[in-house]
Design a protein around this motif. Structure first.
Motif, PDB file in Angstrom:
ATOM      1  N   THR A   1      -1.137   9.886   5.829  1.00 14.77           N
ATOM      2  CA  THR A   1      -0.556   9.151   4.703  1.00 14.77           C
ATOM      3  C   THR A   1      -1.098   9.646   3.371  1.00 14.77           C
ATOM      4  O   THR A   1      -2.314   9.817   3.201  1.00 14.77           O
TER       5      THR A   1
ATOM      6  N   CYS B   1      -1.060   8.374  -0.584  1.00 20.46           N
ATOM      7  CA  CYS B   1      -0.771   7.250  -1.489  1.00 20.46           C
ATOM      8  C   CYS B   1      -0.972   7.689  -2.930  1.00 20.46           C
ATOM      9  O   CYS B   1      -2.009   8.278  -3.256  1.00 20.46           O
TER      10      CYS B   1
ATOM     11  N   ARG C   1       3.548  10.318   5.845  1.00 24.76           N
ATOM     12  CA  ARG C   1       4.102   9.266   4.985  1.00 24.76           C
ATOM     13  C   ARG C   1       3.652   9.486   3.540  1.00 24.76           C
ATOM     14  O   ARG C   1       2.457   9.671   3.278  1.00 24.76           O
TER      15      ARG C   1
ATOM     16  N   VAL D   1       3.598   7.575  -0.004  1.00 23.14           N
ATOM     17  CA  VAL D   1       3.727   6.242  -0.583  1.00 23.14           C
ATOM     18  C   VAL D   1       3.534   6.346  -2.092  1.00 23.14           C
ATOM     19  O   VAL D   1       2.459   6.708  -2.568  1.00 23.14           O
TER      20      VAL D   1
ATOM     21  N   THR E   1       8.362   6.302   1.120  1.00 22.27           N
ATOM     22  CA  THR E   1       8.547   4.867   0.880  1.00 22.27           C
ATOM     23  C   THR E   1       8.983   4.543  -0.532  1.00 22.27           C
ATOM     24  O   THR E   1       9.558   3.481  -0.773  1.00 22.27           O
TER      25      THR E   1
ATOM     26  N   TYR F   1      -0.389   0.608   4.598  1.00 23.79           N
ATOM     27  CA  TYR F   1      -0.030   1.935   5.103  1.00 23.79           C
ATOM     28  C   TYR F   1      -1.292   2.773   5.378  1.00 23.79           C
ATOM     29  O   TYR F   1      -1.350   3.522   6.360  1.00 23.79           O
TER      30      TYR F   1
ATOM     31  N   SER G   1      -2.813   4.310   9.274  1.00 24.70           N
ATOM     32  CA  SER G   1      -2.840   5.768   9.401  1.00 24.70           C
ATOM     33  C   SER G   1      -4.000   6.240  10.276  1.00 24.70           C
ATOM     34  O   SER G   1      -4.984   5.532  10.475  1.00 24.70           O
TER      35      SER G   1
END
Length: 466
Positions: A288, A290, A323, A325, A348, A359, A363
């Protein structure tokens, strides 16, 4: 460390909840924990501010005892929004009452239409096309030289007036001004000049020494910004940076003021990690990222490495999920559009802080993409560490890369080294079930709790009053 006498500090920040921003985290956690060290924060912020998004989460974690004063702001962006709405309404009225055929006669179609010309002037396209170019340049000059020190200049008079009232009634010992917007520094500067209170400045990022600035350092506007920054720094009693490298840059720029400088880096809030529930094992390996992806923070090297890895090992299409984010700008969006193996991606968009942390905890590992500046220290790095997730850092040498290597919480790879990025991804996947893989030492990570770091700020305040 506690002090015997409760003291007050006026904390000035344009960006404050419910306005959403990564810069919020530093300010909010200082506000949250200062009372643990004998200081009562009084917040001065904007009431009707405009920002990219809002997030109520940070309002909920501020103690109810904290007094927040909100003031009006003249927001130039509201005028631009009104102009866009008027333009849209004009189009709708023409279509509704005149019909599309008559619309094409009276307004025109394509690039020659009246509406199209208005659009072109407002966006600055076709920069060398007659009158449209003139108006575009005029508007750009207006934005550059009227909105000084920034586009939030409209809150300065209201904030100064309210600040004077607060200082008269509450008698705070200090003024703390946040550089999330330079206008906040101007408010702090003016209040110090009028009241004589000690002034502490908070630089989460450099201002004029920021290579990501939209102004050329040799331009007239940049010289104006340097002049204003120099005045404020000379008047301040202490300047707190979030990065040691940023402090070094400012010591070189302002050698005569360097005794005022100190660094309190970002961190994580331990309270939030106590409440996170335990998650089970993922079927897929989840990596992930972010945070926002802007022009200076490119996912291209990572996506190129990932695409090549899946080309060689197509089984990862069913066992890997990456992912992203947060907000992705148009330039970086093109890298995702051209990525061949979209089945492994989950984008997202912008989410709340709470959701982003969910999230992270879901992960197996986390991704951090750096920019080009050595002072960069994203707050997400500390949250990754506190969540005990191994980190893949794709970055040139900077403070966050140094910290990840020092604490042994992840792998650092330079962006141009595609084979090493691929090797790092494979290493992370191979250690999915290894509970001790790049977890770091808990005692070392605890040094970066927001509560401990707020204690450093309180100590800085205490020193100024001795």
């Amino acid at each position: 460390m506690y002090v015997n006498q409760e003291r007050k500090v006026l904390m000035i920040s344009y960006i404050f909840p419910p306005l959403g921003s990564g810069a919020n985290q530093r300010t909010v956690r200082f506000v949250k924990y200062l009372s643990h060290f004998g200081w009562t924060p009084i917040v001065l912020t904007v009431r009707n501010g405009l920002y990219r998004y809002s997030d109520d989460y940070f309002l909920r974690i501020i103690p109810s005892s904290v007094v927040i004063h909100r003031v009006f702001s003249l927001e130039p962006a509201r005028f631009e929004m009104c102009m866009r709405q008027m333009k849209s309404s004009l189009k709708s009225m023409i279509r509704l009452f005149l019909g599309r055929k008559l619309e094409s006669i009276m307004v025109g179609t394509g690039d020659s239409s009246f509406i199209s010309k208005v659009d072109t002037v407002s966006s600055g396209k076709n920069a060398f096309s007659g009158a449209r170019n003139f108006y575009a340049k005029l508007m750009n000059i207006f934005r550059t030289y009227f909105f000084i020190p920034d586009e939030k200049v409209g809150w300065i008079p209201f904030a100064v007036f309210k600040g004077l009232i607060i200082i008269y009634k509450e008698k705070p010992s200090l003024i703390w001004a946040n550089a999330d917007r330079p206008s906040g520094l101007v408010v702090g500067y003016l209040l110090k000049k009028i009241t004589g209170r000690k002034l502490v400045l908070n630089f989460s990022d450099p201002l004029t020494l920021n290579a990501y600035s939209s102004f050329d350092r040799n331009s007239l506007r940049a010289r104006i910004d340097f002049f204003l920054e120099r005045i404020v720094i000379r008047e301040a009693d202490r300047i707190v940076f979030a990065s040691h490298y940023a402090q070094l840059d400012y010591e070189q720029e302002y050698p005569g003021e360097s005794d005022k400088f100190c660094t309190i880096i970002n961190g994580y809030d331990p309270d939030e990690f106590k409440q996170i529930r335990s998650y089970g094992t993922n079927e897929k390996f989840i990596l992930t990222y972010c945070g926002s992806l802007q022009y200076f923070r490119s996912p291209e090297p990572f996506l190129k490495a990932l695409e090549g890895l899946i080309d060689r090992c197509p089984e990862y299409l069913s066992t890997l999920l990456v992912r992203f984010v947060g907000k992705i700008d148009s330039e970086n969006s093109s890298y995702f559009d051209s990525f061949k193996h979209k089945a492994v991606l989950h984008i997202t968009g912008q989410v709340s802080y709470e959701k982003s942390m969910e999230y992270v905890f879901l992960s197996d590992a986390c991704l951090l993409i750096g920019g080009t500046e050595r002072w960069e220290m994203p707050g997400k790095a500390f949250e990754y560490m506190a969540a005990r997730k191994p980190i893949l850092v794709i970055s040139y040498e900077n403070q966050v890369a140094d910290l990840v290597k020092k604490l042994k919480v992840g792998i650092v790879v330079r962006p141009e080294n595609i084979p090493s990025i691929q090797s790092a991804i494979l290493e992370l996947i191979g250690n999915k079930s290894n509970q001790n893989y790049y977890k770091g030492k808990e005692k070392l990570i605890e040094k970066y709790s927001r509560k401990s770091l707020t204690g450093e700020l309180a100590a800085c305040f205490n020193d100024l009053l001795i």
